[in-house]
Design a protein around this motif. Structure first.
Motif, mmCIF file in Angstrom:
data_model
loop_
_atom_site.group_PDB
_atom_site.id
_atom_site.type_symbol
_atom_site.label_atom_id
_atom_site.label_comp_id
_atom_site.label_asym_id
_atom_site.label_seq_id
_atom_site.Cartn_x
_atom_site.Cartn_y
_atom_site.Cartn_z
ATOM 1 N N ILE A 1 0.838 -1.216 0.000
ATOM 2 C CA ILE A 1 0.000 0.000 0.000
ATOM 3 C C ILE A 1 0.869 1.260 0.000
ATOM 4 O O ILE A 1 0.488 2.284 -0.561
ATOM 5 C CB ILE A 1 -0.990 -0.016 1.195
ATOM 6 N N ARG A 2 2.053 1.163 0.600
ATOM 7 C CA ARG A 2 2.987 2.295 0.546
ATOM 8 C C ARG A 2 3.222 2.804 -0.874
ATOM 9 O O ARG A 2 3.518 3.971 -1.075
ATOM 10 C CB ARG A 2 4.372 1.827 1.026
ATOM 11 N N TYR A 3 3.152 1.867 -1.846
ATOM 12 C CA TYR A 3 3.521 2.201 -3.221
ATOM 13 C C TYR A 3 2.362 2.779 -4.026
ATOM 14 O O TYR A 3 2.515 3.086 -5.194
ATOM 15 C CB TYR A 3 4.079 0.949 -3.922
ATOM 16 N N ARG A 4 1.210 2.889 -3.394
ATOM 17 C CA ARG A 4 0.066 3.475 -4.106
ATOM 18 C C ARG A 4 0.305 4.976 -4.218
ATOM 19 O O ARG A 4 0.949 5.586 -3.361
ATOM 20 C CB ARG A 4 -1.232 3.148 -3.366
ATOM 21 N N PRO A 5 -0.181 5.576 -5.304
ATOM 22 C CA PRO A 5 0.166 6.988 -5.566
ATOM 23 C C PRO A 5 -0.173 7.922 -4.416
ATOM 24 O O PRO A 5 0.595 8.842 -4.116
ATOM 25 C CB PRO A 5 -0.679 7.327 -6.800
ATOM 26 N N HIS A 6 -1.308 7.697 -3.753
ATOM 27 C CA HIS A 6 -1.715 8.631 -2.698
ATOM 28 C C HIS A 6 -0.790 8.531 -1.490
ATOM 29 O O HIS A 6 -0.478 9.539 -0.858
ATOM 30 C CB HIS A 6 -3.191 8.469 -2.321
ATOM 31 N N PHE A 7 -0.332 7.335 -1.165
ATOM 32 C CA PHE A 7 0.580 7.240 -0.019
ATOM 33 C C PHE A 7 1.978 7.749 -0.372
ATOM 34 O O PHE A 7 2.619 8.424 0.435
ATOM 35 C CB PHE A 7 0.599 5.814 0.550
ATOM 36 N N LEU A 8 2.435 7.470 -1.585
ATOM 37 C CA LEU A 8 3.737 8.010 -1.999
ATOM 38 C C LEU A 8 3.703 9.544 -2.022
ATOM 39 O O LEU A 8 4.675 10.208 -1.656
ATOM 40 C CB LEU A 8 4.108 7.489 -3.392
ATOM 41 N N THR A 9 2.567 10.084 -2.427
ATOM 42 C CA THR A 9 2.418 11.551 -2.482
ATOM 43 C C THR A 9 2.459 12.142 -1.070
ATOM 44 O O THR A 9 3.128 13.163 -0.832
ATOM 45 C CB THR A 9 1.097 11.919 -3.184
ATOM 46 N N ALA A 10 1.761 11.494 -0.143
ATOM 47 C CA ALA A 10 1.770 11.975 1.247
ATOM 48 C C ALA A 10 3.188 11.920 1.815
ATOM 49 O O ALA A 10 3.646 12.859 2.473
ATOM 50 C CB ALA A 10 0.821 11.130 2.098
ATOM 51 N N LYS A 11 3.886 10.831 1.558
ATOM 52 C CA LYS A 11 5.257 10.670 2.057
ATOM 53 C C LYS A 11 6.152 11.779 1.493
ATOM 54 O O LYS A 11 6.939 12.387 2.222
ATOM 55 C CB LYS A 11 5.791 9.300 1.639
ATOM 56 N N LYS A 12 5.985 12.050 0.206
ATOM 57 C CA LYS A 12 6.806 13.077 -0.449
ATOM 58 C C LYS A 12 6.523 14.454 0.170
ATOM 59 O O LYS A 12 7.449 15.200 0.505
ATOM 60 C CB LYS A 12 6.483 13.082 -1.949
ATOM 61 N N LEU A 13 5.263 14.760 0.353
ATOM 62 C CA LEU A 13 4.896 16.055 0.951
ATOM 63 C C LEU A 13 5.527 16.222 2.332
ATOM 64 O O LEU A 13 6.110 17.256 2.650
ATOM 65 C CB LEU A 13 3.370 16.168 1.075
ATOM 66 N N VAL A 14 5.382 15.194 3.151
ATOM 67 C CA VAL A 14 5.920 15.272 4.512
ATOM 68 C C VAL A 14 7.446 15.382 4.478
ATOM 69 O O VAL A 14 8.034 16.185 5.203
ATOM 70 C CB VAL A 14 5.455 14.059 5.353
ATOM 71 N N SER A 15 8.073 14.613 3.608
ATOM 72 C CA SER A 15 9.541 14.652 3.497
ATOM 73 C C SER A 15 10.027 16.031 3.056
ATOM 74 O O SER A 15 11.103 16.475 3.447
ATOM 75 C CB SER A 15 10.028 13.613 2.479
ATOM 76 N N GLU A 16 9.221 16.693 2.250
ATOM 77 C CA GLU A 16 9.594 18.029 1.770
ATOM 78 C C GLU A 16 9.269 19.126 2.788
ATOM 79 O O GLU A 16 9.466 20.302 2.506
ATOM 80 C CB GLU A 16 8.867 18.332 0.455
#
Lengths: 328, 328
Positions: free
Chosen positions: A128-143
């Motif tokens: 599920i980590r690899y689904r676009p919405h979770f990857l997007t959330a991870k990217k936002l938080v990382s940024e």
């Protein structure tokens, strides 16, 4: 060419099938237990025109096929025992989560993995980590979109339907927190990068539509380092009329903004307002796993992640079973 | 004609002003403490062309005006002490929630109320119940839309902004769980009609933008009878750019359906699918209170509700302060 064998048809073997490339060859399949129904796996590989040898006994398959990679997704309580066998044989493993349903099995895995970690790799199926919405959330938080994370709310809601018999016994199923809730534990761990300190959880088997010991609902309350709190609501009560099987959600509240994953979309609220964020491309967990095996990169889900999230899930289950706060 | 006096300008006095009718007369206003800023109240009543007498001392106001109704919304820690005075004088009270910020004050109120309950009425300012989306959710659940309730998830998220100084001390503020979280405790109590058995909660003062002892985040985990669980996530981290001050949410998961309140809208998911539900008309809490005072009907928020939700909020705060599970 990487030789791949698959044990079981009771989990997310499709992640592996979807991630196969020309340098992979599925040479054998076997049930985890004699009575396991392999029809879903057999149908899927037949549609892909893959013709592995079918074994009745997975141990014999390992002996004869000597695979490079083992895909493990059988009755949940056996996945960890088979992972242990794979590690001892230095076979890379793509294994269903949780990687163990007992602390005893988990400790054996941790111990054996310590010894073979330079020679063998494994990852749990946190696709599920690899689904676009979770990857997007991870990217936002990382940024830095939310600043410092202070609070996380997560949700797993599934349709129950009619599950195989092994879901009806704690001994074979492992529990709803380890089976369903562990995904959200993984999201919290992955996105916050904070240490979990304790958990308080409750669960209930009431109204489980004849599913024996399966818990229909559960609620977990995690305390992470830096006074970060995380909630996890789990249920199998998503109505059959709902448009999707699951209703996965995550809300990440920080000092500068709030990121929310809901309905497979991502929203950001910050000083500039509230808006939807375009999704990044999806990933593929088995491809990521293959990259690590081949020395071409690092797999996003590590063996350490897989061990830790399983430990947290089992401790949450222990909390719910005992009514006590459990230290992690 | 009902004579009404107002003490304080630090809470939701507007509920009372909006609910006034021709048979009400606001005859006096006073601060709860000498330093309380009454400007918001004075501006509001001036705009309504109401000209009550202004007192510097509320006790003197009670002596002179002998009101039928007292609206109490001063420094939070004083509301319960003034309510006690009102009850002893047999003055009906429309009082800010929580109705007490200490167990000691709450027990005094409970005890005095037991003696005067046939002569005097009071209600806490749970005005959010009367908003169309919450009334709609209540109606749906009452009509059986979700079947048996099994799980409830609630959220209170506020913008912090710059709060008055008394928010910065536990002694005067009472805590974020009793001040903000209590609304959701009220929704859970009101909609589930289940007995609360225990609570586990955590809270944190970190990143409160100079607000001293004010808790910025909190998480509560309630266990109700029949193995019903309820979560409550509270934060003051709603970004200033957000379109509204608050982001109130409630998700009620039952055996037949799920009702959700989000963005001031209501959604129902059941065997027929997922859809938005048209909202019922809003209510008005002070009008409802007046109906009870006048013997014309029952107020939806009772003194018993007000006492119970305050007790649960204080026990949740106790749990968060001590790190222990607290029985209710």
């Amino acid at each position: 060419m990487l030789k791949i064998c698959v044990i079981g048809s009771s989990g997310h073997f499709r992640y592996a099938l979807e991630g196969l490339d020309e340098e992979c060859s599925v040479t054998g399949i076997a049930p985890g237990v004699p009575e396991e129904d392999l029809s879903k796996l057999e149908k899927a590989i037949s549609e892909m025109n893959i013709k592995p040898k079918k074994y009745n006994n997975w141990w014999e398959m390992l002996e004869k096929e000597k695979p490079d990679i083992l895909v493990i997704n059988t009755v949940f309580s056996l996945n960890g025992k088979i992972l242990l066998e794979a590690l001892e044989r230095k076979i890379h493993a793509f294994v269903e989560k949780p990687i163990a349903t007992t602390f005893e099995d988990l400790e054996k895995i941790r111990s054996v993995y310590q010894k073979v970690r330079n020679e063998v790799f494994f990852t749990a199926m946190f696709g599920i980590r690899y689904r676009p919405h979770f990857l997007t959330a991870k990217k936002l938080v990382s940024e830095g979109a939310v600043g410092e994370i202070r609070l996380v709310n997560t949700q797993k809601s599934y349709k129950l339907g009619q599950r195989p018999d092994f879901y009806k016994k704690r001994e074979t199923y492992g529990g709803t927190i380890p089976w369903v809730g562990i995904h959200a534990i993984d999201w919290i761990h992955w996105i916050t990068e904070k240490k979990f300190l304790s958990v308080y959880a409750t669960h209930s088997r009431l109204h489980n539509s004849g599913h024996g010991e399966l818990e229909t609902t559960a609620l977990c309350h995690f305390t992470l380092e830096d006074e970060v709190f995380a909630s996890l609501s789990i249920d199998y009560l998503r109505p059959h009329g709902a448009p999707t099987h699951d209703d996965d959600r995550m809300r990440i509240v920080g000092t500068k903004g709030i990121v929310e994953v809901i309905n497979e979309r991502v929203f950001l609220t910050d000083e500039k307002g509230h808006r939807e964020v375009p999704l990044v491309e999806k990933g593929q967990i088995f491809e990521d796993f293959l990259r690590e095996i081949r020395g071409q990169g690092k797999c996003m889900v590590t063996p350490e992640d897989s061990i830790l999230t399983t430990e947290i899930a089992l401790k949450a289950r222990l909390s719910a079973d005992t009514g006590q706060i459990v230290r992690i």
